[in-house]
Design a protein around this motif. Structure first.
Motif, short mmCIF file in Angstrom:
data_model
loop_
_atom_site.label_atom_id
_atom_site.label_comp_id
_atom_site.label_asym_id
_atom_site.label_seq_id
_atom_site.Cartn_x
_atom_site.Cartn_y
_atom_site.Cartn_z
N ILE A 271 59.22 48.84 36.44
CA ILE A 271 59.23 48.94 34.98
C ILE A 271 60.48 48.27 34.42
N LYS A 272 60.32 47.78 33.19
CA LYS A 272 61.43 47.14 32.50
C LYS A 272 61.47 47.71 31.09
N PRO A 273 62.52 48.38 30.70
CA PRO A 273 63.72 48.68 31.48
C PRO A 273 63.48 49.89 32.40
N GLY A 274 64.41 50.07 33.32
CA GLY A 274 64.38 51.29 34.12
C GLY A 274 64.19 51.11 35.60
N LYS A 275 64.24 49.89 36.09
CA LYS A 275 63.94 49.60 37.49
C LYS A 275 64.69 50.49 38.50
N PRO A 276 66.01 50.73 38.34
CA PRO A 276 66.71 51.42 39.45
C PRO A 276 66.46 52.93 39.53
N LEU A 277 65.47 53.45 38.81
CA LEU A 277 65.20 54.89 38.84
C LEU A 277 65.07 55.41 40.27
N GLY A 292 71.87 53.40 34.21
CA GLY A 292 72.94 53.65 33.24
C GLY A 292 72.71 53.04 31.87
N ASN A 293 72.05 51.89 31.79
CA ASN A 293 71.86 51.30 30.46
C ASN A 293 71.12 52.30 29.56
N PRO A 294 71.64 52.55 28.36
CA PRO A 294 71.08 53.65 27.56
C PRO A 294 69.58 53.54 27.27
N ALA A 295 69.06 52.33 26.98
CA ALA A 295 67.61 52.24 26.71
C ALA A 295 66.83 52.50 27.99
N SER A 296 67.37 52.06 29.13
CA SER A 296 66.72 52.33 30.42
C SER A 296 66.72 53.83 30.69
N ALA A 297 67.85 54.48 30.39
CA ALA A 297 67.95 55.92 30.61
C ALA A 297 66.95 56.66 29.73
N TYR A 298 66.83 56.22 28.46
CA TYR A 298 65.90 56.88 27.55
C TYR A 298 64.46 56.72 28.03
N VAL A 299 64.09 55.48 28.35
CA VAL A 299 62.70 55.20 28.74
C VAL A 299 62.33 55.96 30.02
N THR A 300 63.24 55.99 30.98
CA THR A 300 62.93 56.68 32.23
C THR A 300 62.94 58.20 32.04
N GLU A 333 54.24 37.34 27.90
CA GLU A 333 53.60 37.84 29.13
C GLU A 333 54.60 38.71 29.90
N THR A 334 54.07 39.53 30.79
CA THR A 334 54.96 40.32 31.64
C THR A 334 54.91 39.77 33.06
N GLY A 335 55.90 40.15 33.86
CA GLY A 335 55.99 39.66 35.23
C GLY A 335 55.62 40.75 36.23
N VAL A 336 56.52 40.95 37.21
CA VAL A 336 56.21 41.91 38.28
C VAL A 336 56.54 43.35 37.89
N ARG A 337 57.13 43.51 36.71
CA ARG A 337 57.38 44.87 36.21
C ARG A 337 56.56 45.12 34.95
N ALA A 338 56.03 46.34 34.80
CA ALA A 338 55.42 46.73 33.52
C ALA A 338 56.55 46.78 32.51
N GLU A 339 56.24 46.50 31.24
CA GLU A 339 57.32 46.52 30.24
C GLU A 339 57.06 47.57 29.17
N LEU A 340 58.15 48.23 28.79
CA LEU A 340 58.12 49.21 27.72
C LEU A 340 58.93 48.62 26.57
N PHE A 341 58.22 48.07 25.59
CA PHE A 341 58.89 47.40 24.48
C PHE A 341 59.18 48.42 23.38
N ARG A 342 60.43 48.49 22.97
CA ARG A 342 60.76 49.32 21.81
C ARG A 342 60.12 48.68 20.58
N ALA A 343 59.49 49.51 19.73
CA ALA A 343 58.77 48.95 18.58
C ALA A 343 58.80 49.93 17.42
N ARG A 344 58.56 49.37 16.25
CA ARG A 344 58.46 50.20 15.04
C ARG A 344 56.99 50.39 14.69
#
Ligand SMILES: Nc1nc2c(c(=O)[nH]1)N[C@H]1C(S)=C(S)[C@@H](COP(=O)(O)OP(=O)(O)OC[C@H]3O[C@@H](n4cnc5c(N)ncnc54)[C@H](O)[C@@H]3O)O[C@H]1N2
Ligand code: MOO
Length: 397
Positions: A271-277, A292-300, A333-344
């Motif tokens: 997943i992107k962000p959040g890979k090192p979970l 550690g990245n805050p958006a990665s921490a939130y998403v995971t 497009e996405t690659g080898v990770r699913a993506e979680l896009f922040r959106a309004r």
């Protein structure tokens, strides 16, 4: 080690985690908790036929009038007698129908002079304005199912069904540790240090689901400091760390967990962000290592920690439910990770936020949604339907 697909990682997270024991709590204390058992109605609702409107009650088929008013049935004060043709009873919303009555003439369509009521235009008496005995639920009906969440409407239903307490799952105790030499809680900082945001963010997200949500740290990037912090977690059912989960020389969470006696469940999710979970276990305790990245921490935390807490607390459906929304602007497009896009969420459209850096807190704070694009998805055009999680108020799960 290869990247684990998101759905498999979520499945493995819950596999082998046991629900906590259950407890009986007074009704209002069950708010936000998950039911241990089905809730069965102890009474009929309504217990007898009622009027849905203010007006007059009369016999079925006695439609033409005039009618003589022979008494009143008010909410909480039923009429004791019985009705004959040509008679009616003044009735209020929620009041019991007098014996024999089965139609209501609403007040606005009635003319009244003394004790005599006549039709004054509009619809005449109608059986549709009667709320039938047990139309909502009957004694013995299952009105709520085990594993479902108790919110305000469910509390009202349980109360109406005659319950004054409910059996719910115990909530887990949580400890959250911020890891990193650069982190500080001080108000004013030199350039090489930053405020520790993730611990309090995760603590706040999780607090409604936890019986105790403690924050430890910030803790330095050293084996001793991490082991010291883990020793402070005492009886926590879930320990969440943030930072130090990646591959750098100072990313010590994984070795520290192993030294502490925890067994690695999995590390690195597609997943992107959040890979090192990472997920580890020690006895009945589950450890979730957030990036550690805050958006990665939130998403995971949204995709893993909240569901874990719900599961432990007895939820049958622990993962957030996605909704389908039209895209307001195109997505790549996405690659080898699913993506979680922040959106309004804007005028019913999901509008991706341009800033996608996983350290960007303004973009995270502006988001109402996480758009979920699977691995290997083609670019999506504006107007295309996409899957999204509502993240305000912790999502809808
Ligand atoms: N060579 C590689 N480098 C990185 C990889 C990789 O695969 N190979 N993965 C990147 C990804 S993706 C992420 S996400 C980060 C996550 O790394 P860590 O979990 O080890 O986190 P840190 O390195 O400790 O910190 C990353 C970033 O976040 C800030 N941070 C950390 N904790 C907090 C906190 N509690 N509050 C606020 N900010 C925090 C920290 O200062 C860093 O800027 O690794 C990439 N690197
Ligand atoms: O995948 Mo990391 O979580 O982007 O920044």
């Amino acid at each position: 080690m290869s990247l684990l697909p998101l759905d498999e990682a979520q499945r493995r997270l819950l596999e082998g985690t046991h629900r906590l024991p259950t407890e009986d709590v007074p009704l209002d204390a069950a708010h936000g908790r998950y039911l241990a058992n089905d809730v069965v109605a102890k009474r009929n609702q309504p217990a007898a036929d009622l009027s849905a409107m203010d007006g007059y009650a009369m016999l079925a088929g006695d439609d033409g009038g005039p009618w003589t008013v022979i008494g009143e049935s008010a909410a909480g004060h039923p009429f004791g007698g019985s009705l004959a043709r040509g008679q009616c009873v003044r009735i209020s919303t929620g009041a019991l129908l007098p014996t024999g009555a089965s139609a209501i003439l609403i007040q606005e369509n009635a003319g009244r002079k003394g004790d005599v009521v006549t039709l004054a235009g509009g619809d005449g008496p109608s059986a549709d304005l009667v709320r039938r005995r047990a139309f909502d639920f009957a004694q013995g009906d299952t009105v709520l199912v085990a594993g479902s969440r108790v919110d305000a409407p469910q509390l009202a239903l349980a109360r109406m069904a005659g319950h004054r307490s409910l059996a719910v799952g115990k909530r887990p105790a949580l400890a959250v540790i911020d890891c990193g030499d650069e982190l500080s809680d001080a108000a004013s900082l030199p350039d090489h240090r930053i405020p520790a945001t993730n611990g309090s963010m995760v603590q706040t997200m999780c607090a409604p689901l936890a019986r105790d949500a403690r924050r430890i740290g910030p803790v330095a990037d050293s084996m001793d400091a991490l082991l010291g912090a883990l020793a402070e977690t005492a009886d926590a059912d879930v320990i969440v760390t943030s930072g130090g989960a990646s591959v750098g020389d100072h990313d010590l969470v994984r070795p520290a967990l192993e030294r502490w006696g925890a067994e690695l469940g999995f590390w690195r999710v597609a997943i992107k962000p959040g890979k090192p979970l990472l997920i580890a276990r020690r006895g009945a305790t589950t450890l979730v290592g957030l990036p550690g990245n805050p958006a990665s921490a939130y998403v995971t935390a949204f995709l893993f920690v909240l569901p874990l807490l719900r599961h432990l607390a007895g939820a049958s459906d622990a993962f957030p439910r996605a909704v389908q929304l039209s895209l307001g602007e195109p997505l790549p497009e996405t690659g080898v990770r699913a993506e979680l896009f922040r959106a309004r969420l804007h005028n019913g459209y999901a509008v991706p936020i341009a800033q996608r850096d996983s350290s960007a807190l303004q973009a995270l704070a502006a988001a109402d949604l996480l758009i979920h694009r699977p691995v290997g998805a083609e670019a999506a055009a504006a107007g295309e339907l996409v899957s999204a999680y509502l993240i305000q108020n912790g999502g809808i799960a």
